[in-house]
Design a protein around this motif. Sequence first.
Motif, PDB file in Angstrom:
ATOM      1  N   GLY A 279     -55.685  10.625 -23.673  1.00 28.15           N
ATOM      2  CA  GLY A 279     -55.032   9.348 -23.435  1.00 28.15           C
ATOM      3  C   GLY A 279     -55.417   8.764 -22.093  1.00 28.15           C
ATOM      4  O   GLY A 279     -56.310   9.247 -21.392  1.00 28.15           O
ATOM      5  N   PHE A 280     -54.729   7.677 -21.699  1.00 26.61           N
ATOM      6  CA  PHE A 280     -55.005   7.012 -20.429  1.00 26.61           C
ATOM      7  C   PHE A 280     -54.410   7.805 -19.267  1.00 26.61           C
ATOM      8  O   PHE A 280     -53.394   8.488 -19.433  1.00 26.61           O
ATOM      9  CB  PHE A 280     -54.398   5.606 -20.427  1.00 26.61           C
ATOM     10  CG  PHE A 280     -55.032   4.658 -21.402  1.00 26.61           C
ATOM     11  CD1 PHE A 280     -56.331   4.193 -21.199  1.00 26.61           C
ATOM     12  CD2 PHE A 280     -54.332   4.215 -22.520  1.00 26.61           C
ATOM     13  CE1 PHE A 280     -56.917   3.300 -22.097  1.00 26.61           C
ATOM     14  CE2 PHE A 280     -54.914   3.329 -23.413  1.00 26.61           C
ATOM     15  CZ  PHE A 280     -56.209   2.877 -23.213  1.00 26.61           C
TER      16      PHE A 280
ATOM     17  N   GLN B 289     -53.621  15.516 -11.932  1.00 29.41           N
ATOM     18  CA  GLN B 289     -53.534  14.139 -12.394  1.00 29.41           C
ATOM     19  C   GLN B 289     -52.962  14.151 -13.807  1.00 29.41           C
ATOM     20  O   GLN B 289     -53.344  14.962 -14.652  1.00 29.41           O
ATOM     21  CB  GLN B 289     -54.899  13.444 -12.395  1.00 29.41           C
ATOM     22  CG  GLN B 289     -54.799  11.950 -12.728  1.00 29.41           C
ATOM     23  CD  GLN B 289     -56.072  11.186 -12.443  1.00 29.41           C
ATOM     24  OE1 GLN B 289     -57.124  11.775 -12.169  1.00 29.41           O
ATOM     25  NE2 GLN B 289     -56.006   9.867 -12.491  1.00 29.41           N
ATOM     26  N   TYR B 290     -52.020  13.223 -14.038  1.00 33.74           N
ATOM     27  CA  TYR B 290     -51.340  13.146 -15.324  1.00 33.74           C
ATOM     28  C   TYR B 290     -52.009  12.123 -16.235  1.00 33.74           C
ATOM     29  O   TYR B 290     -52.429  11.047 -15.794  1.00 33.74           O
ATOM     30  CB  TYR B 290     -49.878  12.750 -15.133  1.00 33.74           C
ATOM     31  CG  TYR B 290     -49.022  13.864 -14.583  1.00 33.74           C
ATOM     32  CD1 TYR B 290     -48.297  14.697 -15.432  1.00 33.74           C
ATOM     33  CD2 TYR B 290     -48.929  14.083 -13.204  1.00 33.74           C
ATOM     34  CE1 TYR B 290     -47.502  15.716 -14.925  1.00 33.74           C
ATOM     35  CE2 TYR B 290     -48.143  15.098 -12.698  1.00 33.74           C
ATOM     36  CZ  TYR B 290     -47.436  15.909 -13.556  1.00 33.74           C
ATOM     37  OH  TYR B 290     -46.654  16.921 -13.056  1.00 33.74           O
ATOM     38  N   PHE B 291     -52.053  12.508 -17.526  1.00 31.61           N
ATOM     39  CA  PHE B 291     -52.525  11.621 -18.580  1.00 31.61           C
ATOM     40  C   PHE B 291     -51.424  11.524 -19.636  1.00 31.61           C
ATOM     41  O   PHE B 291     -50.457  12.280 -19.605  1.00 31.61           O
ATOM     42  CB  PHE B 291     -53.827  12.157 -19.190  1.00 31.61           C
ATOM     43  CG  PHE B 291     -54.943  12.228 -18.188  1.00 31.61           C
ATOM     44  CD1 PHE B 291     -55.912  11.243 -18.139  1.00 31.61           C
ATOM     45  CD2 PHE B 291     -55.012  13.276 -17.268  1.00 31.61           C
ATOM     46  CE1 PHE B 291     -56.928  11.289 -17.204  1.00 31.61           C
ATOM     47  CE2 PHE B 291     -56.031  13.333 -16.328  1.00 31.61           C
ATOM     48  CZ  PHE B 291     -56.988  12.332 -16.287  1.00 31.61           C
ATOM     49  N   GLU B 292     -51.574  10.595 -20.556  1.00 28.73           N
ATOM     50  CA  GLU B 292     -50.534  10.446 -21.567  1.00 28.73           C
ATOM     51  C   GLU B 292     -50.267  11.741 -22.319  1.00 28.73           C
ATOM     52  O   GLU B 292     -49.126  12.066 -22.646  1.00 28.73           O
ATOM     53  CB  GLU B 292     -50.934   9.346 -22.562  1.00 28.73           C
ATOM     54  CG  GLU B 292     -50.913   7.947 -21.972  1.00 28.73           C
ATOM     55  CD  GLU B 292     -51.419   6.927 -22.972  1.00 28.73           C
ATOM     56  OE1 GLU B 292     -50.657   5.977 -23.257  1.00 28.73           O
ATOM     57  OE2 GLU B 292     -52.551   7.087 -23.473  1.00 28.73           O
ATOM     58  N   ARG B 293     -51.324  12.530 -22.576  1.00 27.46           N
ATOM     59  CA  ARG B 293     -51.171  13.715 -23.422  1.00 27.46           C
ATOM     60  C   ARG B 293     -51.488  15.021 -22.706  1.00 27.46           C
ATOM     61  O   ARG B 293     -51.502  16.076 -23.347  1.00 27.46           O
ATOM     62  CB  ARG B 293     -52.083  13.585 -24.647  1.00 27.46           C
ATOM     63  CG  ARG B 293     -51.830  12.324 -25.461  1.00 27.46           C
ATOM     64  CD  ARG B 293     -52.691  12.306 -26.723  1.00 27.46           C
ATOM     65  NE  ARG B 293     -52.461  11.076 -27.471  1.00 27.46           N
ATOM     66  CZ  ARG B 293     -53.238  10.007 -27.424  1.00 27.46           C
ATOM     67  NH1 ARG B 293     -54.315  10.012 -26.659  1.00 27.46           N
ATOM     68  NH2 ARG B 293     -52.945   8.926 -28.130  1.00 27.46           N
ATOM     69  N   ALA B 294     -51.740  14.980 -21.412  1.00 32.55           N
ATOM     70  CA  ALA B 294     -52.158  16.205 -20.728  1.00 32.55           C
ATOM     71  C   ALA B 294     -51.976  16.064 -19.219  1.00 32.55           C
ATOM     72  O   ALA B 294     -51.642  14.985 -18.700  1.00 32.55           O
ATOM     73  CB  ALA B 294     -53.620  16.520 -21.052  1.00 32.55           C
TER      74      ALA B 294
END
Length: 391
Positions: free
Chosen positions: A338-339, A353-358
């Motif tokens: 994801g973004f 760093q955070y992403f929508e799914r990870a």
Amino acid sequence: MTKWLTALAGVVLVLLLLLTMPVATSPGIVELLPQPGSTTPPGRVTIGATLVGGRPLQRVELQLNGRPVQPAVFVRDERTWVVRYQAELPAGLYTVRVTALDDRGHSRTHSWDFAASGLRQPPTLMLVEPGPESRFARGVVPIVVRVEAQGDIAEPLLLVDGQPVPVELTLLPPNGSEKLVREIEATIWLDSGEHRVEARVTDEYGASASGEWTFAVAASEAESNARYFRETGLTIRGPFKQYWESRNGGIVFGPPVSPELSQPDGITVQYFRYARMELHPDGSVTLGHLGLETLGAVQPPVSDPAQPGVRYFPETGHTLRGDFLAFWEQHGGLEIFGFPISEPQLESGYRVQYFERARFEQRLTTRNEPQPVELAPLGEQRWRREQQVAG
């Protein structure tokens, strides 16, 4: 006056002796079965007592819930009888009433209550794994037989192709049934072809049962529809297996950490070490937004730096660069992760760093040596939280 009192005392003593004589000479009723207030195990119940009389005993009567029954009577000696009655009783409360009569007409009656667990029922067995539509590839295959029984199971026997295999016996959480539910589990290396499983069990009350099933093992993963992960003891199958294998699942998803879970909205989910797969009613598989659920919200956006080697995402207002950008592009990009929903930041000795799914992580070192990018085990963490809430 003294003589009058002495005579009166003598009369009272005689009256007391006359009143207590029938009690003193009435038969005694001891060694009650079942013990008063007890609960009998499933199966045949033994009811009875031992009768002890000061005089030879002449007759005994036994009633169960007010109805006369015909017991067996054993004479130990002329003043001791053993009374026994056996029956299969439905579950419920029972009252026993025993009356003993000696040759002088003296009698004694005693009543007591007990509870019966019910009729003895044989265990029921069901092959859970491999399931009726599951087909594993040659290699290590899980064998799971579920057993419902009224009592403990001692030394279950599991045979695969006629050969006994080592097993583990696991007690499952209560499911509302009065029976205990256990699973007999084994893992065994099997070649492709047809195989036969046989299970035999006996519970603590002597009730026995057996079951026999056959299943097939495929020659390769491409021909199978189920895949077993020895490290977690769990299986993926069908659409989840296809999705996992077609997207380099060993790196981006990791092994399964939960079974398949049906949701109220009709979606089926399964947790993996780094992700959560979601199977929709139309058959499509997507990934859950574990990164967003962990972070709580998209962090405030930043401006596009318009720098070489930096990718800006106007959809969330965040950037990707360096090792994180390379990992994102090499392992599935937008579909898998994801973004980005945050900028890189420091957390407990990691650059994350955070992403929508990870969530990407890169360990920091004092020598500033480059470290590989890793995925945080968000799926495993979320599954553990759900288990704690459910527990």
